[in-house]
Design a protein around this motif. Sequence first.
Motif, PDB file in Angstrom:
ATOM      1  N   VAL A 113       0.838  -1.213   0.000  1.00 37.45           N
ATOM      2  CA  VAL A 113       0.000   0.000   0.000  1.00 37.45           C
ATOM      3  C   VAL A 113       0.865   1.252   0.000  1.00 37.45           C
ATOM      4  CG1 VAL A 113      -1.671   1.306   1.361  1.00 37.45           C
ATOM      5  CG2 VAL A 113      -1.974  -1.148   1.063  1.00 37.45           C
ATOM      6  N   ALA A 114       1.944   1.220   0.793  1.00 33.37           N
ATOM      7  CA  ALA A 114       2.834   2.384   0.829  1.00 33.37           C
ATOM      8  C   ALA A 114       3.490   2.610  -0.525  1.00 33.37           C
ATOM      9  CB  ALA A 114       3.886   2.183   1.917  1.00 33.37           C
ATOM     10  N   GLN A 116       2.306   1.664  -3.518  1.00 30.33           N
ATOM     11  CA  GLN A 116       1.299   2.190  -4.442  1.00 30.33           C
ATOM     12  C   GLN A 116       0.992   3.658  -4.151  1.00 30.33           C
ATOM     13  OE1 GLN A 116      -2.097  -0.358  -4.308  1.00 30.33           O
ATOM     14  NE2 GLN A 116      -1.029  -2.114  -5.225  1.00 30.33           N
ATOM     15  N   THR A 117       0.960   4.000  -2.864  1.00 23.58           N
ATOM     16  CA  THR A 117       0.708   5.402  -2.508  1.00 23.58           C
ATOM     17  C   THR A 117       1.828   6.300  -3.011  1.00 23.58           C
ATOM     18  OG1 THR A 117      -0.480   4.655  -0.542  1.00 23.58           O
ATOM     19  CG2 THR A 117       0.235   6.952  -0.595  1.00 23.58           C
ATOM     20  N   ARG A 118       3.076   5.825  -2.828  1.00 28.15           N
ATOM     21  CA  ARG A 118       4.209   6.626  -3.328  1.00 28.15           C
ATOM     22  C   ARG A 118       4.159   6.766  -4.838  1.00 28.15           C
ATOM     23  NH1 ARG A 118       7.009   3.621   0.661  1.00 28.15           N
ATOM     24  NH2 ARG A 118       7.721   2.135  -0.928  1.00 28.15           N
ATOM     25  N   MET A 120       1.490   6.659  -6.731  1.00 30.04           N
ATOM     26  CA  MET A 120       0.390   7.569  -7.085  1.00 30.04           C
ATOM     27  C   MET A 120       0.785   9.023  -6.818  1.00 30.04           C
ATOM     28  SD  MET A 120      -3.528   7.438  -5.689  1.00 30.04           S
ATOM     29  CE  MET A 120      -3.674   5.751  -6.284  1.00 30.04           C
ATOM     30  N   LEU A 121       1.433   9.259  -5.670  1.00 35.58           N
ATOM     31  CA  LEU A 121       1.850  10.622  -5.360  1.00 35.58           C
ATOM     32  C   LEU A 121       2.885  11.121  -6.369  1.00 35.58           C
ATOM     33  CD1 LEU A 121       2.117  10.457  -1.460  1.00 35.58           C
ATOM     34  CD2 LEU A 121       0.325  11.535  -2.825  1.00 35.58           C
TER      35      LEU A 121
END
Length: 211
Positions: A113-114, A116-118, A120-121
């Motif tokens: 999740v981290a 994917q979040t990075r 996306m950001l």
Amino acid sequence: MSLKSLLLLIIGIAVLAFVGLNWAAMNTPTDLNLGFTEIRAPLGLVLLGLMAALSVVFVAMVAYTQGTVLVETRRHAKELAAQRELADKAEASRFTDLRAHLDKEMTRLTDSVAMQTREMLSRVDRAEMGLRDRPVDAEVSRLVQAVENHNRDLHARVDRLEMGLRDGLAGYVPAPASVRPAALTGQSYQPAPAERNPDPTQDPIGSAVPR
């Protein structure tokens, strides 16, 4: 006091009372045959001694049996405790393994999740940087200006076309559908009365050119 202890006490008291009441007869010497020899001794005391010896042997056997049972019970209790401890350790080990597996899966999911979040950001940041390098308002303004220029050019061309048609068809009056052209009949063309004075509000271009 239990019922067995009370019963044994009553039997012991009865035996002692019987011996006390018959002490003279029990203490009378008698010739006793032992099989390999003969002796002279009180028969009652001999029998009393035998009964006491049997009682001692019985008590010893009972004590030995109880001790053996107690030892076996303790051994079985120790074995059960050891088995229970092993089962508890195995269960604790399974719980520990399950918890370790769950912690590993949670860590993996958290990392995923981290990540994917990075990503996306980072994509959002790149999009923002691209928008900053190429502003949307300027692009839209450029497109609007291009459309306006194209519309002005198109309107100018249409106006020039209409002016050319008006200049070319200023003196042209269309003939009725029932009248044949003069070139085909060999006669000069005479306009009809209605055509001599056309309606000034009527557009000759609109009447000459089909809409």
